[in-house]
Design a protein around this motif. Structure first.
Motif, short mmCIF file in Angstrom:
data_model
loop_
_atom_site.label_atom_id
_atom_site.label_comp_id
_atom_site.label_asym_id
_atom_site.label_seq_id
_atom_site.Cartn_x
_atom_site.Cartn_y
_atom_site.Cartn_z
N GLY A 209 -0.91 0.75 -16.06
CA GLY A 209 -1.23 0.24 -14.75
C GLY A 209 -1.81 0.95 -13.34
N THR A 210 -1.04 1.73 -12.88
CA THR A 210 -1.48 2.83 -11.72
C THR A 210 -2.42 3.43 -12.15
N ALA A 211 -2.54 4.34 -13.45
CA ALA A 211 -3.55 5.28 -13.74
C ALA A 211 -4.95 4.77 -13.95
N ILE A 212 -4.98 3.40 -14.40
CA ILE A 212 -6.16 2.84 -14.43
C ILE A 212 -6.73 1.89 -13.14
N THR A 213 -5.88 1.10 -12.52
CA THR A 213 -6.16 -0.07 -11.57
C THR A 213 -5.63 0.20 -10.14
N ARG A 214 -5.26 1.42 -9.87
CA ARG A 214 -4.77 1.70 -8.34
C ARG A 214 -5.42 3.09 -7.91
N PRO A 215 -6.73 2.90 -7.59
CA PRO A 215 -7.35 4.04 -7.00
C PRO A 215 -6.65 4.60 -5.89
N ASP A 217 -3.51 5.23 -5.43
CA ASP A 217 -2.36 6.31 -6.07
C ASP A 217 -3.07 7.32 -6.80
N ILE A 218 -4.30 7.15 -7.65
CA ILE A 218 -5.02 7.93 -8.52
C ILE A 218 -5.43 9.09 -7.37
N THR A 219 -6.13 8.60 -6.47
CA THR A 219 -6.63 9.67 -5.31
C THR A 219 -5.24 10.46 -4.78
N GLU A 220 -4.31 9.80 -4.33
CA GLU A 220 -3.19 10.52 -3.95
C GLU A 220 -2.67 11.63 -4.83
N LYS A 221 -2.90 11.46 -6.14
CA LYS A 221 -2.29 12.39 -7.11
C LYS A 221 -3.40 13.59 -7.25
N PHE A 222 -4.62 13.40 -7.15
CA PHE A 222 -5.47 14.28 -6.98
C PHE A 222 -5.36 15.31 -5.67
#
Length: 228
Positions: A209-215, A217-222
């Protein structure tokens, strides 16, 4: 004879397309487009929250769908399809698979899973049901109760598993070995390499879910890499 829906998702990737009211992408239309993108990318199924999102996604996507309703109640930590009210709502649109919390936690109204699922199964005997679990014990118990599919969905999301390292490959492998039911792996899968490891445990399919459809959360990870 293997169930037709289970056959369609076997060995594949299911993409969770969800956004709660407080999230930037909260919109049935946006979740539909996410699901279309996942379908075009090769996903074998979609996991969706709310009747509204399910109906919108189905306008454009013909993949097997795992349906849930997330709803908070004051007297329980169970949030994924917690009561018969949510079950009935979902059954109005008949998701291919209906998922619910399969943990040890007490449900709203003080109900335990055994009693609740007994009522649900009696009311909807032909429906495929998935138990979202957080431990092996919960998975084995749910299998014995008659759930059709066991998920590792809630690993790390219960108070007694909050320190688990995800994705929990050992749990996935143990679920496959000990439940005797198709296991759908979910939780903390961020890379293709991790997904490969997950599938090699013998699970039926995997959800991301998150790794594909939650930009967000993805941005925060980077961004975290830049600030640590």
């Amino acid at each position: 004879m293997e169930n037709a829906i289970l056959s369609k998702i076997r060995g594949g990737l299911i993409v969770s397309c969800q956004a709660l009211e407080n999230e930037p992408l909260h919109s049935s239309y946006i979740m539909q487009r996410m699901a279309v993108a996942a379908m075009r990318g090769g996903a074998v199924g979609i996991r969706a929250n709310t009747v509204e999102d399910i109906l919108k996604i189905r306008e454009e996507v013909n993949l097997p769908l795992i349906g849930i309703i997330k709803r908070k109640y004051k007297d329980s930590d169970v949030m994924i399809t917690p009561t018969m009210s949510e079950i009935d709502e979902l059954m109005e649109v008949k998701p291919d698979i209906l998922a619910m919390d399969g943990t040890d936690r007490i449900r709203p109204g003080g109900e335990i899973l055994e009693d609740f699922f007994g009522k649900v199964r009696e009311k909807y005997p032909e429906q495929l049901f998935m138990a979202d679990c957080s431990t092996l014990t919960e998975g084995v118990r749910a299998a014995k109760m008659g759930f059709d599919i066991i998920g590792t969905t809630l690993r790390g999301y219960t108070s007694y598993t909050k320190d688990a390292v995800l994705p929990d490959i050992d749990l996935m492998r143990s679920m496959v070995k000990n439940t005797g039911k198709p296991v759908i792996a979910e939780g903390g899968i961020w890379t293709p390499e991790q997904l490969g490891r997950v599938i090699r445990t013998g699970v039926w399919a995997a959800v991301i879910g998150t790794a594909i459809t939650r930009p967000k959360d993805i941005t925060e990870k980077f961004v975290k890499v830049l600030t640590t």
